[in-house]
Design a protein around this motif. Structure first.
Motif, PDB file in Angstrom:
ATOM      1  N   GLY A 196      13.589  11.480 -17.501  1.00 33.49           N
ATOM      2  CA  GLY A 196      12.965  12.798 -17.490  1.00 33.49           C
ATOM      3  C   GLY A 196      11.706  12.838 -16.650  1.00 33.49           C
ATOM      4  N   MET A 197      10.944  11.753 -16.673  1.00 35.20           N
ATOM      5  CA  MET A 197       9.744  11.682 -15.834  1.00 35.20           C
ATOM      6  C   MET A 197      10.109  11.698 -14.355  1.00 35.20           C
ATOM      7  N   LEU A 198      11.097  10.892 -13.982  1.00 37.09           N
ATOM      8  CA  LEU A 198      11.469  10.778 -12.571  1.00 37.09           C
ATOM      9  C   LEU A 198      12.011  12.081 -12.007  1.00 37.09           C
ATOM     10  N   THR A 199      12.720  12.846 -12.835  1.00 36.34           N
ATOM     11  CA  THR A 199      13.319  14.097 -12.364  1.00 36.34           C
ATOM     12  C   THR A 199      12.376  15.287 -12.481  1.00 36.34           C
TER      13      THR A 199
ATOM     14  N   ALA B 240      11.624  16.586 -15.350  1.00 41.54           N
ATOM     15  CA  ALA B 240      12.034  17.339 -16.541  1.00 41.54           C
ATOM     16  C   ALA B 240      10.999  17.260 -17.653  1.00 41.54           C
ATOM     17  N   LEU B 241      10.040  16.342 -17.523  1.00 42.81           N
ATOM     18  CA  LEU B 241       8.938  16.236 -18.484  1.00 42.81           C
ATOM     19  C   LEU B 241       7.651  16.672 -17.789  1.00 42.81           C
TER      20      LEU B 241
ATOM     21  N   GLY C 277      21.609   6.173  -9.138  1.00 41.26           N
ATOM     22  CA  GLY C 277      21.779   7.605  -8.942  1.00 41.26           C
ATOM     23  C   GLY C 277      21.505   8.434 -10.176  1.00 41.26           C
ATOM     24  N   LEU C 278      20.712   7.898 -11.119  1.00 35.96           N
ATOM     25  CA  LEU C 278      20.436   8.633 -12.348  1.00 35.96           C
ATOM     26  C   LEU C 278      19.103   9.367 -12.283  1.00 35.96           C
ATOM     27  N   GLN C 279      18.585   9.516 -11.074  1.00 37.53           N
ATOM     28  CA  GLN C 279      17.293  10.165 -10.936  1.00 37.53           C
ATOM     29  C   GLN C 279      17.413  11.675 -11.130  1.00 37.53           C
TER      30      GLN C 279
END
Length: 339
Positions: free
Chosen positions: A205-208, A210-211, A337-339
């Motif tokens: 969530g931090m990387l995307t 979303a947080l 690829g889960l970023q």
């Protein structure tokens, strides 16, 4: 060769336990709920280490059913019981989650006892130790138990009641079977494949982005590879029988501190990571309408500090620096690829 059963072999911790066992020279039998997960599990483990494919057996077994457990434990000297309901595969109700965790551990223990297994290592959690207590200045230890009558999340309640049931079974019906329990904090580390373990969703969530702000709480964190290492130590060391072992790497870290480590270690690749901590009153208000924050409501405003001094003293366990783990977790998520 000694054969070890790993329940929940396709999970995050279970996969790393299976890999550690294979690298240590054990034969591994892993349980999965869905047999269709076997090819992916084999592929992920082979990508991470070289081993004779015949040393890995994958068998179907479900914590909610008796079928398959007697066959799964037959011929095994040890069992690592990692499988348990998580936020990803939780039953619909809290009662069902508790029943699955508690009844599942009893199914495994009965089958292990009847098959002459030497020792079972149970994957419990910090959640079975540190929740439902008043704020305190001293770290939690293995002497503590979560108060299941307090306002805690279903997951923590299920882990606590399942472990309680396990120790009661050993005391009353276990016979010669030995039990040890490992209690990880928040588990991070590299993923073995394109999976989405619940324990890594904060980093993801931090990387995307979303947080946009960090939930206001702190916890002990630990590398999944060190959790697997502690399982193997607890499996074979005579001093581990009948004992509980916390697995955390150093002091409690606020979620915002984890975010700052990501920004420092990843640089531009952490551009979406916010190290701002959400005000406690705002977090509590949002927890009334936000499912992710609702699950964290009992943790908001708290620091769940714990110590792994016992594991280090008794078993010689030594966790790696958690800042390295945080960075390697992010690197792994980006690579898959889960970023």
């Amino acid at each position: 060769m000694t054969t070890v059963l790993v329940t929940g072999g396709s999970g995050f911790i279970g996969g790393w336990c299976a890999l550690a066992l294979l690298e240590a020279g054990y034969d591994v039998r892993a349980t999965v709920r869905d047999r269709r997960r076997e090819p992916a599990l084999r592929e992920q483990l082979h990508a991470a280490a070289e081993f004779d494919d015949a040393r890995l057996t994958v068998v179907p077994a479900d914590l909610q059913r008796d079928e398959g457990w007697a066959e799964a434990v037959t011929g095994c000297e040890y069992v690592l019981h990692v499988a348990s309901p998580t936020l990803r595969n939780a039953p619909e109700s809290e009662a069902a989650m508790i029943a699955t965790a508690r009844d599942g551990v009893l199914r495994v223990l009965r089958a292990a006892r009847d098959a002459g297994v030497r020792r079972v290592v149970l994957t419990s959690a910090l959640g079975a130790i540190a929740y439902g207590h008043a704020p305190r200045s001293t770290p939690f230890t293995e002497e503590d138990w979560t108060d299941v009558e307090a306002d805690i999340a279903p997951y923590q309640r299920s882990k606590t009641l399942a472990e309680r049931a396990a120790w009661q079974f050993i005391a009353e019906e276990g016979g010669a079977l030995e039990l040890a329990a490992v209690h990880p904090g928040a588990v991070l580390g590299p993923v073995l494949g394109p999976d989405d373990p619940p324990s890594l969703r904060v980093i993801r969530g931090m990387l995307t982005g979303a947080l946009p702000a960090c939930p206001p709480f702190g916890s002990g964190w630990v590398d999944v590879r060190d959790v697997a290492d502690l399982h193997l130590r607890a499996m074979t060391d005579p001093a581990a029988a009948g004992e509980r072992f916390l697995a955390v790497a150093g002091r409690s870290l606020r979620v915002a501190e984890v975010a700052r480590i990501l920004r420092e270690r990843l640089g531009p690749r952490a551009a979406k990571v916010s190290a701002r901590e959400m005000p406690l009153l705002v977090a509590r208000a949002l927890s009334l309408v936000s499912p992710p924050l609702r699950a964290l409501r009992p943790q908001l405003g708290r620091d769940f500090d714990a110590t792994s001094a016992k594991a280090e003293r008794v078993l010689g366990w030594k966790p790696r620096p958690i800042a390295d783990t945080i960075a390697e977790t992010a690197e792994s998520l980006l690579a898959h690829g889960l970023q």
